[in-house]
Design an enzyme around this catalytic site. Structure first.
Site, PDB file in Angstrom:
ATOM      1  N   ASP A  25      35.898  -9.245  55.793  1.00 12.46           N
ATOM      2  CA  ASP A  25      34.436  -9.355  55.833  1.00 12.46           C
ATOM      3  C   ASP A  25      33.773  -8.400  54.846  1.00 12.46           C
ATOM      4  OD1 ASP A  25      34.532 -11.317  57.806  1.00 12.46           O
ATOM      5  OD2 ASP A  25      34.521  -9.847  59.426  1.00 12.46           O
ATOM      6  N   LYS A  61      31.962 -16.647  71.430  1.00  8.90           N
ATOM      7  CA  LYS A  61      32.642 -17.116  70.220  1.00  8.90           C
ATOM      8  C   LYS A  61      34.144 -17.209  70.521  1.00  8.90           C
ATOM      9  CE  LYS A  61      33.053 -16.315  65.256  1.00  8.90           C
ATOM     10  NZ  LYS A  61      34.522 -16.417  65.194  1.00  8.90           N
ATOM     11  N   CYS A 118      75.042  -0.922  54.453  1.00  7.46           N
ATOM     12  CA  CYS A 118      74.244  -0.400  55.571  1.00  7.46           C
ATOM     13  C   CYS A 118      74.149  -1.463  56.667  1.00  7.46           C
ATOM     14  CB  CYS A 118      72.853  -0.023  55.081  1.00  7.46           C
ATOM     15  SG  CYS A 118      71.719   0.468  56.398  1.00  7.46           S
TER      16      CYS A 118
END
EC number: 6.5.1.2
Length: 668
Positions: A41, A118, A429
């Site tokens: 935003d 909303k 590893c």
């Protein structure tokens, strides 16, 4: 914002648009947001302000002139006769007051608002003919969405037939309740499948399935809140909600009609406090002018209605104590710190871990073991430490020391040039091997269904596999020794492993997990050189001769294949029957035509097709469609309001075609 020259503003606008386009694509097309809403935003607002300051920089393809994201899926496309617009956002009560003052000034008097929750989901349109559901579609980019009619028939609260023979369209939100989301993720985790980040992503991924049977299992819900063309006797938003509810639509009954902003603010405070207690997710409050005639009078901008606004909730914060900092090893050897904290309820879930990303981030935050920290969820999704509460730091606290050995294998960690990350460069590893096998089996690589992290770990722990080649030697007896692995699971996994042998070679190359070699780079390399064994012998100059393949990718790939262990692995995979050839694409099979093997750029507002549809047509003819004009561009195709790309093409004397001229050549 600092004062910029026109050239500086132009460069900044291009930079912001690229960021926002990428983030919007992740959010809308991939259902996988990578940045929090607040970051998006803020960046979006910065672009808006620059375009207002320099109006000549506004282009038709700017994200500020579009709704949502471009459509990128295999679902059929649906054109919306009435565009499905997004809403403007505000983040404070002061901004809401400004919105109210603006509305009052525009209509000449105060107005009543219908204030609604909303819903955090995916926008959905439902069309009815003579009372029967005939089409359901997503918002898409606002003009063109995706046809999800088959899937909508399996959403229990969508009426398939109305009690009256209406021909109409309603719109709302498709969402997944929190309990359904938790159940779905638990099932996926049990199967070793990737879990969804949040209910919104789960709802979007479930609604946009090509197989409606999957949607049926996902337990989706809807809230309907908009009537596109309501009957004449419906004169207000709250009345429309009531009537849609009467017709059998699932509407949210929490909304209220208010005539003062003080009442609106009390409603906001009420739901800010109890949002986490709801059975579904909300990320804000929506104000709508209640009078429908005033809505029509106020109209829309190019992207948003003037008569409604969304107030976004600020991120919720909680305090907790850091008890430990753990380091984990990824498949490329990057070692990442994670804060382990006292469990705390945050945005509806219990949180006890938060990533600290890398050593520089850890130092910048100044986090120590024993610190009290403020914690929030970035975008209501990812737990993140906001700050350290220094006033509560223990008196005997000591600065945290960054480790210098790998937590998995004990080898010394290194900082590679220009990297902030710590790395373990030991190819043996154990943690890297495990993560590498998980990546190899992932959907974007070899797509071995049923081979998730839990199964991989068990196979390694039991000594059945040490590298990806061992997957192709697994037996039913070995798989039968895994926890909760029954006959059907064994058959399905072995079948999926066998099927993966036929994958095109670029998927295998990507699956090897070579640092910097992503899916796109793997495809480009195999498109040119066709055979993976040949690719393993290439030099850096040969690789960098491919457009967009730079030295970093080339050097990483050649260094990998120069290792005897990598050549041995490739030989083992070939001996197991894996395909080493690039199987080709539609573009290669295209017959001779005007655009074959041409580099093309699209610009301006296109009328006959969406940009993605036009791009696909050109790619099917063997063209390469790029985003910027250069001396390598063969043709620029332009629509209305073409901007800087057209200007640059003229300067470089790049041949140009109008949209209609290009279509004529496509159809020849």
């Amino acid at each position: 914002m600092a004062v910029l020259t026109h050239n500086e503003a132009s460069q900044k606008v291009d930079e912001l648009r690229k960021k926002l386009d990428k983030w919007a694509d992740d959010y809308y097309a991939k259902d996988a947001p990578v940045v929090e809403d607040a970051v998006y935003d803020k960046t979006y607002q910065e672009l808006v302000e620059l375009e207002e300051q320099f109006p000549d920089l506004v282009t038709a393809d700017s994200i500020t002139q579009r709704v949502g994201g471009e459509i990128k899926s295999d679902l059929s496309k649906v054109e919306h006769p009435v565009p499905m617009l997004s809403m403007g956002d505000v983040f404070s009560k002061d901004e809401l007051k400004e919105f109210d003052e603006r509305i009052t000034k525009l209509v000449g008097h105060s107005v009543a608002y219908n204030v609604e929750l909303k819903i955090d989901g995916l926008s959905l349109s439902l069309e009815y003919t003579d009372g029967k559901l005939t089409r359901a579609s997503t918002r898409g980019n606002g003009r063109v969405g995706e046809d999800v009619t088959a899937n909508a028939k399996f959403i229990k609260d969508i009426p398939q037939t109305l009690p009256e023979p209406l021909t109409t369209e309603v719109r709302g939100e498709c969402y997944m309740e929190k309990e359904a989301f938790a159940t779905l993720n638990a099932e996926r985790d049990e199967k070793g499948e990737q879990v969804f980040a949040n209910p919104r992503n789960a709802a979007a991924g479930s609604l946009r399935q090509l197989d409606a049977r999957i949607t049926k299992k996902r337990n989706l819900s809807t809230f309907i809140y908009t009537w596109v063309n309501p009957p004449r006797n419906i004169t207000s938003q709250h009345q429309a909600i009531d009537e849609m509810n009467r017709l059998g639509f699932h509407t949210n009954q929490s909304g209220r009609r208010f005539e003062s902003m003080d009442e609106v603010f009390k409603f906001i405070d009420e739901y800010t406090a109890k949002r986490n207690d709801l059975s579904y997710g909300i990320d804000g409050i929506v104000l709508k002018v209640d009078d429908l005639s005033l809505q029509n009078e106020l109209g829309n901008t190019v992207k948003v209605p003037r008569w409604e606004i969304a107030y976004k909730f600020p991120p919720e914060e909680q305090e907790t104590v850091v008890r430990n900092i753990e380091w984990t090893v990824g498949r490329t050897g990057v070692v990442t710190p994670t804060a382990v904290m006292d469990p705390v309820k945050l945005a509806g879930t219990i949180v006890s871990r938060a990533s600290l990303h890398n050593p520089d981030y850890l130092r910048e935050k100044g986090v120590r073991i024993g610190d009290t920290v403020k914690l929030h969820k970035a975008g209501d999704i990812i737990p993140e430490i906001s700050s350290v509460v220094l006033s509560k730091r223990p008196k005997d606290s000591k600065p945290y020391e960054i480790p210098n050995v790998c937590p998995s294998c004990g080898e010394t960690l290194v900082h590679l040039q220009d990297e902030v990350a710590l790395r373990c460069i030991n190819p043996m590893c154990p943690a890297q091997i495990e993560e590498g096998i998980i990546h190899f089996a992932s959907r974007g690589a070899m797509n071995i269904m049923g081979l998730g992290p839990r199964i991989v770990k068990q196979l390694i722990d039991k000594g059945f596999i040490n590298d990806v080649a061992d997957l192709y030697q697994l037996t039913p007896d070995q798989l039968g020794q895994l926890d909760h692995f029954k006959e059907k699971s064994i058959t399905n996994l072995l079948s999926s492993i066998e099927n993966s042998k036929q994958n095109s070679a670029e998927l295998l190359l990507y699956g090897l997990g070579i640092d910097h070699v992503g899916a796109k780079a793997a495809r480009l390399i195999l498109e040119k050189y066709k055979n993976l064994e040949k690719v393993s012998q290439l030099t850096v100059p040969e690789l960098t001769s491919i457009d967009t393949i730079g030295e970093t990718i080339a050097e990483s790939l050649t260094a990998y294949f120069n290792q005897p262990s990598a050549q041995k692995l490739l030989q083992e995979l070939r001996d197991s029957g894996l395909n080493m050839e690039y199987l080709g694409t539609v573009e290669e099979e295209a017959p001779d035509n005007f655009f074959k093997e041409k580099t093309v750029v699209l610009t301006g507002k296109l009328s006959a097709f969406t940009r993605s549809e036009f791009t696909k047509k050109l790619q099917d003819l063997g063209a390469k469609v790029t985003g910027s004009v250069s001396k390598k561009t063969d043709y620029l195709i332009y629509g209305a309001d073409a901007g800087s790309k057209k200007d640059k093409a003229e300067k470089l004397q790049v041949p140009m075609l109008t949209e209609q001229e290009a279509i004529a050549k496509i159809e020849k």
